[in-house]
Design a protein around this motif. Structure first.
Motif, PDB file in Angstrom:
ATOM      1  N   GLN A 168       4.688   2.084  -2.271  1.00  0.00           N
ATOM      2  CA  GLN A 168       4.319   3.312  -2.979  1.00  0.00           C
ATOM      3  C   GLN A 168       3.466   3.059  -4.214  1.00  0.00           C
ATOM      4  N   VAL A 169       3.596   1.896  -4.836  1.00  0.00           N
ATOM      5  CA  VAL A 169       2.797   1.636  -6.049  1.00  0.00           C
ATOM      6  C   VAL A 169       1.699   0.600  -5.808  1.00  0.00           C
ATOM      7  N   LEU A 170       1.453   0.280  -4.531  1.00  0.00           N
ATOM      8  CA  LEU A 170       0.391  -0.658  -4.180  1.00  0.00           C
ATOM      9  C   LEU A 170      -0.787   0.108  -3.590  1.00  0.00           C
ATOM     10  N   LYS A 171      -1.987  -0.247  -4.018  1.00  0.00           N
ATOM     11  CA  LYS A 171      -3.177   0.418  -3.490  1.00  0.00           C
ATOM     12  C   LYS A 171      -3.365   0.080  -2.005  1.00  0.00           C
ATOM     13  N   PRO A 172      -4.006   0.970  -1.249  1.00  0.00           N
ATOM     14  CA  PRO A 172      -4.387   0.607   0.115  1.00  0.00           C
ATOM     15  C   PRO A 172      -5.225  -0.679   0.097  1.00  0.00           C
ATOM     16  N   GLU A 173      -4.976  -1.542   1.050  1.00  0.00           N
ATOM     17  CA  GLU A 173      -5.606  -2.870   1.126  1.00  0.00           C
ATOM     18  C   GLU A 173      -5.070  -3.819   0.059  1.00  0.00           C
ATOM     19  N   SER A 224       7.179  -2.054   9.115  1.00  0.00           N
ATOM     20  CA  SER A 224       7.635  -0.660   9.235  1.00  0.00           C
ATOM     21  C   SER A 224       7.171   0.191   8.061  1.00  0.00           C
ATOM     22  N   TYR A 225       6.783  -0.443   6.950  1.00  0.00           N
ATOM     23  CA  TYR A 225       6.273   0.295   5.795  1.00  0.00           C
ATOM     24  C   TYR A 225       4.776   0.105   5.608  1.00  0.00           C
ATOM     25  N   GLY A 226       4.087  -0.210   6.706  1.00  0.00           N
ATOM     26  CA  GLY A 226       2.630  -0.178   6.673  1.00  0.00           C
ATOM     27  C   GLY A 226       1.961  -1.445   6.199  1.00  0.00           C
ATOM     28  N   PHE A 227       2.668  -2.567   6.208  1.00  0.00           N
ATOM     29  CA  PHE A 227       2.064  -3.837   5.813  1.00  0.00           C
ATOM     30  C   PHE A 227       1.682  -4.656   7.037  1.00  0.00           C
ATOM     31  N   SER A 228       0.618  -5.401   6.890  1.00  0.00           N
ATOM     32  CA  SER A 228       0.234  -6.397   7.892  1.00  0.00           C
ATOM     33  C   SER A 228       0.510  -7.779   7.297  1.00  0.00           C
ATOM     34  N   VAL A 229       1.366  -8.554   7.957  1.00  0.00           N
ATOM     35  CA  VAL A 229       1.730  -9.874   7.436  1.00  0.00           C
ATOM     36  C   VAL A 229       0.625 -10.871   7.777  1.00  0.00           C
ATOM     37  N   LYS A 230       0.042 -11.474   6.748  1.00  0.00           N
ATOM     38  CA  LYS A 230      -1.084 -12.394   6.932  1.00  0.00           C
ATOM     39  C   LYS A 230      -0.638 -13.847   7.005  1.00  0.00           C
ATOM     40  N   THR A 231       0.339 -14.208   6.180  1.00  0.00           N
ATOM     41  CA  THR A 231       0.738 -15.617   6.083  1.00  0.00           C
ATOM     42  C   THR A 231       2.231 -15.724   5.861  1.00  0.00           C
ATOM     43  N   VAL A 232       2.861 -16.681   6.560  1.00  0.00           N
ATOM     44  CA  VAL A 232       4.247 -17.063   6.273  1.00  0.00           C
ATOM     45  C   VAL A 232       4.272 -18.580   6.226  1.00  0.00           C
ATOM     46  N   ASN A 233       4.500 -19.139   5.044  1.00  0.00           N
ATOM     47  CA  ASN A 233       4.482 -20.593   4.849  1.00  0.00           C
ATOM     48  C   ASN A 233       5.846 -21.101   4.405  1.00  0.00           C
ATOM     49  N   VAL A 259      -0.542  -7.511   3.520  1.00  0.00           N
ATOM     50  CA  VAL A 259      -1.552  -6.579   3.010  1.00  0.00           C
ATOM     51  C   VAL A 259      -1.215  -5.172   3.484  1.00  0.00           C
ATOM     52  N   LYS A 260      -1.260  -4.232   2.563  1.00  0.00           N
ATOM     53  CA  LYS A 260      -0.958  -2.841   2.901  1.00  0.00           C
ATOM     54  C   LYS A 260      -2.126  -2.207   3.639  1.00  0.00           C
ATOM     55  N   SER A 261      -1.814  -1.522   4.718  1.00  0.00           N
ATOM     56  CA  SER A 261      -2.837  -0.824   5.488  1.00  0.00           C
ATOM     57  C   SER A 261      -3.471   0.278   4.654  1.00  0.00           C
ATOM     58  N   GLY A 262      -4.772   0.448   4.806  1.00  0.00           N
ATOM     59  CA  GLY A 262      -5.464   1.506   4.070  1.00  0.00           C
ATOM     60  C   GLY A 262      -5.151   2.886   4.597  1.00  0.00           C
ATOM     61  N   ALA A 263      -4.682   2.974   5.852  1.00  0.00           N
ATOM     62  CA  ALA A 263      -4.472   4.286   6.475  1.00  0.00           C
ATOM     63  C   ALA A 263      -3.018   4.726   6.435  1.00  0.00           C
ATOM     64  N   TRP A 264      -2.113   3.864   5.947  1.00  0.00           N
ATOM     65  CA  TRP A 264      -0.683   4.155   6.088  1.00  0.00           C
ATOM     66  C   TRP A 264      -0.273   5.427   5.373  1.00  0.00           C
ATOM     67  N   GLU A 265      -0.812   5.646   4.171  1.00  0.00           N
ATOM     68  CA  GLU A 265      -0.380   6.799   3.379  1.00  0.00           C
ATOM     69  C   GLU A 265      -0.654   8.122   4.094  1.00  0.00           C
ATOM     70  N   GLN A 266      -1.760   8.194   4.821  1.00  0.00           N
ATOM     71  CA  GLN A 266      -2.105   9.453   5.466  1.00  0.00           C
ATOM     72  C   GLN A 266      -1.082   9.869   6.524  1.00  0.00           C
ATOM     73  N   SER A 267      -0.356   8.885   7.046  1.00  0.00           N
ATOM     74  CA  SER A 267       0.635   9.220   8.075  1.00  0.00           C
ATOM     75  C   SER A 267       1.980   9.593   7.466  1.00  0.00           C
ATOM     76  N   HIS A 268       2.080   9.551   6.129  1.00  0.00           N
ATOM     77  CA  HIS A 268       3.311   9.924   5.429  1.00  0.00           C
ATOM     78  C   HIS A 268       2.982  11.018   4.421  1.00  0.00           C
ATOM     79  N   PRO A 269       2.946  12.269   4.869  1.00  0.00           N
ATOM     80  CA  PRO A 269       2.467  13.359   3.993  1.00  0.00           C
ATOM     81  C   PRO A 269       3.241  13.501   2.698  1.00  0.00           C
TER      82      PRO A 269
END
Length: 289
Positions: A168-173, A224-233, A259-269
């Motif tokens: 909720q407090v992270l910008k898209p992308e 489930s909250y609109g993030f794409s996992v880029k790296t797990v080390n 990284v947060k998806s840029g489109a996720w917020e639009q699907s949660h009105p």
């Protein structure tokens, strides 16, 4: 950082679950004056900076085409959740970032404020608040390019609420960085028995194995909250040398970049930002990536 997130939401009518655990707050309250003792209880966190700071820096630079030599994170707004005494906020500030460090333990914030005051540059770049993540969400005054939660999620009361608040407090992308401990037999033996009871690497009672988080579970919640996992080390601490290194296995400690998806917020009105917010975000969306 070790401190954390046992938050209390101050608003009496808030309906959200709190990720703060009052028992955890008391635990870290007792050690608040020890944060900057590099040979003390937080020695392992000091040395973790040797790998977690480059991990954050290089992950962000790989997503960016414009950065300043000598100040590579200039213009990037970072929220350091569970900042403790500022062990991670300060090196990120030195890289040029504008850092907001939050921690529910007031004594941690006092320690962090006092320490940054010795460096006039850091004093300008870093702002500390005795606050829970939920309170930052409720204020909703700003969003961040990057959120860092290092050695925090194994202390929170409600991981799903915590990740939701981060979104909720992270910008898209925007980028979210997490370091934590896997929930394995090995992590119980080394993380609890050896680290706490035998070698005193961290104070006894610092961790509860039941709250350790498997990377598969963390990835599931993030996605489930609109993030794409880029790296797990995987990460490994050598108590003899007092140093950290990367490793393939995630059976002990590990680091995640999502990284947060840029489109996720639009699907949660219910979370839809105002037009002003959208204009501001579109103007600054490229800051971190």
């Amino acid at each position: 950082q070790l401190s954390l997130l046992r938050f209390t939401v101050k608003r009496p009518f808030s309906t959200s679950h709190s990720s703060v655990d009052s028992k955890e707050m008391k635990k870290f309250q007792l050690l608040a004056h020890k944060w900057w003792d590099e040979e003390g209880e937080y020695a392992a966190l000091h040395s973790m900076n040797d790998i977690r700071v480059p991990f954050i820096r290089d992950s962000l630079l790989s997503m960016s085409s414009n950065y300043h030599l000598g100040s590579p994170l200039s213009g990037i707004k970072i929220l350091d959740v569970g900042c403790g005494g500022g062990l991670l906020s300060e090196p990120l500030g030195r890289l040029g970032a504008s850092v907001t460090g939050i921690d529910p333990v007031e004594d941690n914030i006092r320690t962090a404020d006092r320490h940054k005051s010795f460096d006039p540059i850091l004093a300008k770049r870093i702002q500390y608040k005795s606050s829970s993540l939920e309170e930052i969400v409720e204020e909703s005054m700003e969003t961040f390019d990057v959120i860092v939660a290092s050695e925090v999620v194994e202390h929170v009361a409600d991981l799903e609420t915590f990740i939701k608040c981060c979104s909720q407090v992270l910008k898209p992308e925007g980028s979210l960085f997490i370091t934590t401990i896997n929930k394995t037999q090995l992590s119980y033996i080394l993380g609890i028995v050896v680290a706490e009871k035998i070698m005193d690497i961290v104070p006894e009672g610092t961790h509860e194995w039941e709250k350790f988080v498997p990377p598969e579970e963390l990835e599931r919640i993030l996605e489930s909250y609109g993030f794409s996992v880029k790296t797990v080390n995987g990460m490994l601490y050598n108590p003899l040398s007092g140093s950290w290194s990367w490793m393939e296995s995630t059976s002990l400690n590990y680091a995640v970049h999502a990284v947060k998806s840029g489109a996720w917020e639009q699907s949660h009105p219910t979370d839809t930002p105002s037009e002003t917010d959208i204009q501001q975000r579109s103007a600054t969306a490229g800051t971190a990536g």
